[in-house]
Design an enzyme around this catalytic site. Structure first.
Site, PDB file in Angstrom:
ATOM      1  N   SER A 101       0.842  -1.193   0.000  1.00  0.00           N
ATOM      2  CA  SER A 101       0.000   0.000   0.000  1.00  0.00           C
ATOM      3  C   SER A 101       0.889   1.260   0.000  1.00  0.00           C
ATOM      4  CB  SER A 101      -0.950  -0.081   1.203  1.00  0.00           C
ATOM      5  OG  SER A 101      -2.033   0.794   1.035  1.00  0.00           O
ATOM      6  N   ASP A 217      -9.670  -4.628  -5.472  1.00  0.00           N
ATOM      7  CA  ASP A 217      -8.950  -4.011  -4.354  1.00  0.00           C
ATOM      8  C   ASP A 217      -9.862  -3.145  -3.482  1.00  0.00           C
ATOM      9  OD1 ASP A 217      -5.941  -3.234  -3.449  1.00  0.00           O
ATOM     10  OD2 ASP A 217      -7.266  -1.506  -3.304  1.00  0.00           O
ATOM     11  N   HIS A 271      -8.360  -4.927  -0.626  1.00  0.00           N
ATOM     12  CA  HIS A 271      -7.110  -4.258  -0.243  1.00  0.00           C
ATOM     13  C   HIS A 271      -6.498  -4.815   1.038  1.00  0.00           C
ATOM     14  CE1 HIS A 271      -4.084  -1.211  -0.634  1.00  0.00           C
ATOM     15  NE2 HIS A 271      -4.268  -0.840   0.614  1.00  0.00           N
TER      16      HIS A 271
END
Ligand SMILES: *[C@@H]1O[C@H](CO)[C@@H](O)[C@H](O)[C@H]1NC(C)=O
Ligand SMILES: *[C@@H]1O[C@H](CO)[C@@H](O)[C@H](O)[C@H]1NC(C)=O
Ligand SMILES: *[C@@H]1O[C@H](CO)[C@@H](O)[C@H](O)[C@H]1NC(C)=O
Length: 290
Positions: A101, A217, A271
């Site tokens: 990330s 995601d 995610h």
């Protein structure tokens, strides 16, 4: 003639040496966690790398955990970058760098800011490499923020004091993005600076750049940003059709043409799961860590 027991002990010495050599053959891995998280979030992946590749040294950075992960990107790049350089100096045969990330964007900027690094493989695990235009993960701290007006907050002197402001890329306010953003347009060499050529040098020296992301995601927006794709108005342009690639601004094309750029598009991964899904680790990450 050598007697039997001498031969046996010679064999075991040789096996021992082979074993050491085998253990040492895995390069150390530096890991950088995501926004509003800490090194604990990357413990599972660290442990699994060590189980599969015994002897791997892992440096799972504790820096900029929790709220401090919102501090400006350049500050984090400098501090974590000093660590990456120190670790690299201790392991002259090279190291690997993995960021998840926001951590993957920090990692990439570290490679550019410290082009003398000795990172071999860089793995970007669902990171907003081309920027972010989605507020889902921001609602934790800015509950009322909406995409359409977030630029008013981020494209200001104050907004640039946050990591997210530094990579907020509003496709409808590109002029303000170029005017205010202190980070992303520079590391993407969209804005020419005295550091433009070294920003490219730091990436083209990699042996492998691995960009992992996927359509489910839900946080990285557009998800293609994880592979340097981005919005032009309402549609998304893939990396290979964008100027950053076509002009080879940061070396993506060079890496691609020399088979050093690998992208993986994996559907079905939200995610929050990229760094804890063992299949992702085994199929797309481990094969690149040697
Ligand atoms: C270029 O890098 C130097 C440090 O190497 C830094 O002091 C300077 O602010 C950078 N300039 C830009 C425009 O990024
Ligand atoms: C994006 O939208 C703006 C404003 O409507 C327009 O001027 C521009 O040509 C569009 N760009 C592309 C590539 O479609
Ligand atoms: C991990 O990802 C794979 C897809 O690569 C998926 O099939 C699997 O269900 C995921 N595992 C978990 C525990 O979510």
């Amino acid at each position: 003639m050598m007697n039997h027991s001498l031969l046996l002990s010679l064999c075991s010495v040789i096996l021992f040496l082979i074993n050491i050599n085998y253990v040492l053959s895995y390069r150390p891995v530096v890991i950088i966690h995501g926004v509003m998280a800490d090194s604990d979030s990357m413990e599972l992946i660290s442990e699994r790398i060590q189980q599969s590749h015994p002897g791997t040294e892992i440096y799972n950075t504790p820096r900029y955990a929790g709220w401090t992960s919102l501090e400006p990107m350049w500050r984090q790049v400098e501090e974590i970058g000093e660590d990456v350089m120190a670790i690299g100096n201790a392991f002259p045969e090279g190291i690997h760098l993995l960021g998840y990330s926001q951590g993957g964007l920090l990692a990439r900027a570290i490679l550019q800011r410290y082009p003398q690094h000795n990172v071999r493989t860089f793995i970007s695990l669902s990171s907003p490499q081309a920027g972010q235009y989605g507020t889902r993960f921001l609602h934790l701290f800015f509950p009322d923020l909406v995409c359409e007006t977030a630029y008013e907050l981020f494209y200001s002197k104050l907004g640039q004091h946050t990591s997210v402001g530094n990579y907020w890329n509003d496709p409808y306010h590109q002029k303000l993005y170029f005017e205010y953003s202190k980070f992303l347009p520079y590391i993407n060499n969209e804005k020419i600076s005295t550091n433009t050529s070294e920003f490219k040098d730091g990436l083209i020296k990699l042996e492998q750049m691995v960009l992992i992301g996927g359509p489910d995601d839900g946080v990285i927006t557009p998800w293609q940003s994880s592979q340097f794709g981005y919005f032009v108005n309402d549609s998304v342009v893939e990396m290979r059709d964008r100027a950053i690639y076509k002009t080879d601004a940061i070396g993506l094309k060079t890496l691609d043409k020399t088979k050093k750029l690998t992208t993986y598009t994996v559907p079905g991964i939200p995610h929050k799961e990229w760094h804890v899904n063992i299949t992702i680790l085994e199929k797309y990450i481990l094969p690149h860590l040697n």
